[in-house]
Design an enzyme around this catalytic site. Structure first.
Site, mmCIF file in Angstrom:
data_model
loop_
_atom_site.group_PDB
_atom_site.id
_atom_site.type_symbol
_atom_site.label_atom_id
_atom_site.label_comp_id
_atom_site.label_asym_id
_atom_site.label_seq_id
_atom_site.Cartn_x
_atom_site.Cartn_y
_atom_site.Cartn_z
ATOM 1 N N LYS A 38 170.169 37.238 69.411
ATOM 2 C CA LYS A 38 171.293 36.762 68.595
ATOM 3 C C LYS A 38 172.385 36.326 69.538
ATOM 4 O O LYS A 38 172.537 36.881 70.607
ATOM 5 C CB LYS A 38 171.847 37.887 67.727
ATOM 6 C CG LYS A 38 170.871 38.359 66.687
ATOM 7 C CD LYS A 38 171.452 39.487 65.913
ATOM 8 C CE LYS A 38 172.377 38.941 64.871
ATOM 9 N NZ LYS A 38 172.460 39.648 63.652
ATOM 10 N N MET A 94 182.306 39.290 74.908
ATOM 11 C CA MET A 94 182.098 38.105 74.055
ATOM 12 C C MET A 94 183.355 37.250 73.928
ATOM 13 O O MET A 94 183.625 36.701 72.869
ATOM 14 C CB MET A 94 181.673 38.532 72.625
ATOM 15 C CG MET A 94 180.299 39.125 72.545
ATOM 16 S SD MET A 94 179.872 39.598 70.872
ATOM 17 C CE MET A 94 180.669 41.181 70.722
ATOM 18 N N ASP A 110 166.413 41.649 72.524
ATOM 19 C CA ASP A 110 167.609 40.797 72.448
ATOM 20 C C ASP A 110 167.619 39.742 73.551
ATOM 21 O O ASP A 110 166.922 39.869 74.550
ATOM 22 C CB ASP A 110 168.857 41.667 72.642
ATOM 23 C CG ASP A 110 169.410 42.160 71.318
ATOM 24 O OD1 ASP A 110 168.788 41.873 70.281
ATOM 25 O OD2 ASP A 110 170.453 42.827 71.337
HETATM 26 N N1 SAH Z 1 175.469 45.953 74.118
HETATM 27 C C1 SAH Z 1 175.967 45.129 75.205
HETATM 28 C C2 SAH Z 1 177.023 44.151 74.763
HETATM 29 C C3 SAH Z 1 176.523 43.078 73.810
HETATM 30 S S1 SAH Z 1 177.771 41.922 73.388
HETATM 31 C C4 SAH Z 1 176.518 46.043 76.303
HETATM 32 O O1 SAH Z 1 176.655 47.248 76.095
HETATM 33 O O2 SAH Z 1 176.792 45.529 77.389
HETATM 34 C C5 SAH Z 1 177.441 40.656 74.554
HETATM 35 C C6 SAH Z 1 178.573 40.559 75.545
HETATM 36 O O3 SAH Z 1 178.414 41.560 76.552
HETATM 37 C C7 SAH Z 1 178.613 39.252 76.328
HETATM 38 O O4 SAH Z 1 179.276 38.245 75.589
HETATM 39 C C8 SAH Z 1 179.408 39.667 77.556
HETATM 40 O O5 SAH Z 1 180.778 39.730 77.286
HETATM 41 C C9 SAH Z 1 178.898 41.079 77.774
HETATM 42 N N2 SAH Z 1 177.812 41.116 78.763
HETATM 43 C C10 SAH Z 1 176.573 41.594 78.579
HETATM 44 N N3 SAH Z 1 175.855 41.510 79.714
HETATM 45 C C11 SAH Z 1 176.662 40.956 80.640
HETATM 46 C C12 SAH Z 1 176.520 40.595 82.003
HETATM 47 N N4 SAH Z 1 175.380 40.791 82.660
HETATM 48 N N5 SAH Z 1 177.579 40.027 82.626
HETATM 49 C C13 SAH Z 1 178.742 39.826 81.993
HETATM 50 N N6 SAH Z 1 178.938 40.143 80.715
HETATM 51 C C14 SAH Z 1 177.919 40.706 80.037
#
Ligand code: SAH
Length: 276
Positions: A62, A176, A39
């Site tokens: 994505k 998100m 990803d």
């Molecule tokens: N599976 C992932 C989430 C995917 S959706 C998880 O468990 O974290 C993607 C969203 O995750 C982004 O839009 C943001 O809101 C958040 N996100 C993921 N990594 C991040 C990071 N390093 N810092 C801040 N937000 C993050």
């Protein structure tokens, strides 16, 4: 490759950014993988450090609603084709494999095609961001629970539920939702959220580019309204947000640089492997 190996898919995740936040189990699979489907929110540093050099790395990033994303059926097909060819496939996501991901589609495709699989949990962004921002999400007397939410477009949360979100003492964590923050704040204020509750926006959490911005709802217009945030950004709403000021330990960066590569840098590499 061992001819007796029956193909298998590992649904795993790499944590929020800091390469040390991946699990030992995910690393063990990456050391053995034949194919890694990656990803956007998995950094080059992680691939470089943990994936064995013989593995084929395919970027299938994505980003909600953006053109250039790899369509989900393509990702499903890649997993199935490689597993059927007897390969060990690691489907590597950001954060945790099941939180706001397409794991449901992927599990359905695997089950429907009778492909063996395992799921490896990871450090989801809410937990990574909270730790690296010094925000204890359920601090005693501040919050009694946590709700993981997303608000990437206006109809994903019903009007009635905003009322409850405005009133609850639970800490709200929005994934998100960086681009929708003004709308979310207006809705919560419209439903009477207390002006002295806090909002923390954590950009690029747990990476060297992490930036934390804190505001109360009373000060929202002055501190946050109209701002754009570097992706990925996470929003934490609740009294706990202010604990950042007392417990912060990780450096705030003002570089404005992006830690994760933008989506268009990746997707083309997935195309040649796809057979109709
Ligand atoms: N599976 C992932 C989430 C995917 S959706 C998880 O468990 O974290 C993607 C969203 O995750 C982004 O839009 C943001 O809101 C958040 N996100 C993921 N990594 C991040 C990071 N390093 N810092 C801040 N937000 C993050």
């Amino acid at each position: 490759m061992n001819n007796n190996f029956i193909g298998k898919v590992i649904l795993a995740a790499a944590g929020p950014g800091d390469p040390d936040l991946i699990t030992v189990k995910a690393v063990r699979w990456l050391e053995q993988a034949h194919v890694v489907l990656v990803d956007r929110l998995v950094s080059e540093a992680i691939l470089h450090r943990y994936v064995n050099s013989r593995a084929e790395i395919i970027h299938v990033g994505k980003q909600s609603g953006r053109s250039g994303s790899t369509p989900q059926p393509t990702i499903n097909r890649l997993m199935i084709e490689h597993a059927r060819a007897g390969r060990l496939v690691v489907r590597l996501k950001g954060g945790d494999a099941s939180v706001f991901s397409n794991i449901f589609d992927e599990l359905s495709a695997l089950v429907n095609n009778r492909i063996p699989y395992e799921i490896v949990p990871g450090v989801t962004a809410a937990l990574g961001a909270a730790a690296y921002a010094g925000i204890p999400l359920t601090a005693r007397e501040y919050a009694s629970g946590i709700r993981l939410l997303t608000f990437y477009k206006s109809d994903v949360i019903q009007d009635k539920y905003w009322e409850e979100l405005a009133q609850t003492d639970d800490t709200l964590v929005f994934y998100m939702s960086g681009e929708m923050l003004d709308q979310a704040a207006a809705l919560l204020l419209g439903k009477g959220i207390s002006q002295d509750k806090g909002i923390a926006v954590i950009e690029q959490a747990s990476t060297p580019m992490q930036q934390v911005t804190i505001s109360s709802f009373a000060e929202y217009d002055r501190k946050l309204k109209g701002r754009t945030f570097q992706s990925p950004a996470l929003v934490i709403v609740g009294k706990v947000a202010f604990l950042h000021e007392r417990f912060r330990w990780f450096k705030n960066s003002n570089s404005g640089e992006l830690y994760f590569k933008p989506i268009h840098a990746f997707v083309l590499s997935a195309e040649p492997s796809v057979s109709e």
